[in-house]
Design an enzyme around this catalytic site. Sequence first.
Site, PDB file in Angstrom:
ATOM      1  N   ARG A 232      72.975  68.229 -10.415  1.00 52.36           N
ATOM      2  CA  ARG A 232      73.704  68.842 -11.530  1.00 52.36           C
ATOM      3  C   ARG A 232      73.212  68.252 -12.849  1.00 52.36           C
ATOM      4  O   ARG A 232      72.998  67.047 -12.960  1.00 52.36           O
ATOM      5  CB  ARG A 232      75.214  68.618 -11.384  1.00 52.36           C
ATOM      6  CG  ARG A 232      75.848  69.428 -10.260  1.00 52.36           C
ATOM      7  CD  ARG A 232      75.839  70.911 -10.579  1.00 52.36           C
ATOM      8  NE  ARG A 232      76.504  71.729  -9.581  1.00 52.36           N
ATOM      9  CZ  ARG A 232      75.900  72.321  -8.561  1.00 52.36           C
ATOM     10  NH1 ARG A 232      74.597  72.169  -8.388  1.00 52.36           N
ATOM     11  NH2 ARG A 232      76.594  73.084  -7.716  1.00 52.36           N
ATOM     12  N   GLU A 261      72.319  74.720 -19.602  1.00 44.38           N
ATOM     13  CA  GLU A 261      71.323  75.619 -19.032  1.00 44.38           C
ATOM     14  C   GLU A 261      71.278  76.976 -19.724  1.00 44.38           C
ATOM     15  O   GLU A 261      70.487  77.846 -19.336  1.00 44.38           O
ATOM     16  CB  GLU A 261      71.557  75.746 -17.522  1.00 44.38           C
ATOM     17  CG  GLU A 261      71.309  74.418 -16.817  1.00 44.38           C
ATOM     18  CD  GLU A 261      71.594  74.440 -15.327  1.00 44.38           C
ATOM     19  OE1 GLU A 261      72.022  75.493 -14.813  1.00 44.38           O
ATOM     20  OE2 GLU A 261      71.393  73.388 -14.672  1.00 44.38           O
ATOM     21  N   HIS A 288      67.013  75.631 -12.145  1.00 36.98           N
ATOM     22  CA  HIS A 288      68.134  75.485 -11.194  1.00 36.98           C
ATOM     23  C   HIS A 288      67.900  76.324  -9.941  1.00 36.98           C
ATOM     24  O   HIS A 288      68.758  77.109  -9.518  1.00 36.98           O
ATOM     25  CB  HIS A 288      69.455  75.871 -11.865  1.00 36.98           C
ATOM     26  CG  HIS A 288      70.655  75.263 -11.196  1.00 36.98           C
ATOM     27  ND1 HIS A 288      71.816  74.962 -11.881  1.00 36.98           N
ATOM     28  CD2 HIS A 288      70.896  74.898  -9.906  1.00 36.98           C
ATOM     29  CE1 HIS A 288      72.706  74.449 -11.047  1.00 36.98           C
ATOM     30  NE2 HIS A 288      72.161  74.408  -9.849  1.00 36.98           N
TER      31      HIS A 288
END
Length: 316
Positions: A232, A261, A288
Amino acid sequence: MNLFKILIIDDLHPAFFKELETISGLDLQYKPNITKADALLEIPLYDGVVVRSKVNFNQNLLSNCPNLKLLARAGAGMDNIDEEFAKAKGITLLNAPEGNRDAVGEHAIAMLLGLFNKISTANQQIKSKQWLREANRGIELKGKTVGIIGFGNNGQAFAEKLKGFGVSVLAYDKYKSNFSTDFVQEVDLNAIQTRADVISLHIPLTSETHHFINADFVENCKNEIYLINCARGKLVNLAVVTAGLKTEKILGACLDVLENEDLHALNSTEEEIFNYLISNNNVILTPHVAGWTTESYERISKVLSQKINFYLNNSI
């Protein structure tokens, strides 16, 4: 008999439905294209919800879901769910960390080897007709000490993928003990900071782990380190990473996740950090996707449906 109604608000592989199609008393409503606003209106009407990341199940939402008994996340982490509050309300929580463990392990290896062998920069240079052999001399993974922080599904999978590379593997997990193997040595956090050349994060994001990689952590590392984060983004203070890269206390970073992000909504500080990261050849970035493979898409759906099946067979 009353139907057990489950709302699915994100995309799932067809394998999910195959597992559950024979259960009587189950009403599945598959709405992967539902908007967040509409989902928030419908969720309180259901006994169960399956979600990826579309909705944040905070205290406010959970307090307004009197019928909710089951909350299942098609993924590994649960950071968009207030777990403590949900459990206090008697809601069963399910996720599928087994489903993408191999994808994450392979991606971490790929990023590390790509960094060590300068694959990304060499590829771009050759496409620009630059043939720079000495500038792209790599280093070997063999002989390095790799420290794994968090030894759950993803940490274990990463360790398994490291077999055959001739490395020493150290692992620390605050909530586990007695997990050493013939390949992995269980250690405390201080040993990771003292001995590791490479440090890889495989822990969930909680209030306790927010900015786990901070200035004190980096300062306490004896060696210059390579950092991997496929977990994360907010586990890592990126301002600290950029500072470490500038002083070469951090020799390189493999980042599949970032603090923010949404790259079109960065504040001025985040923009400055981002621009530094993308200009640094010792940083590899991916969007991601460490656990985002064709195989993991199916496996996550299958694992989650099996867990829901077990729950339903013991509840309705």
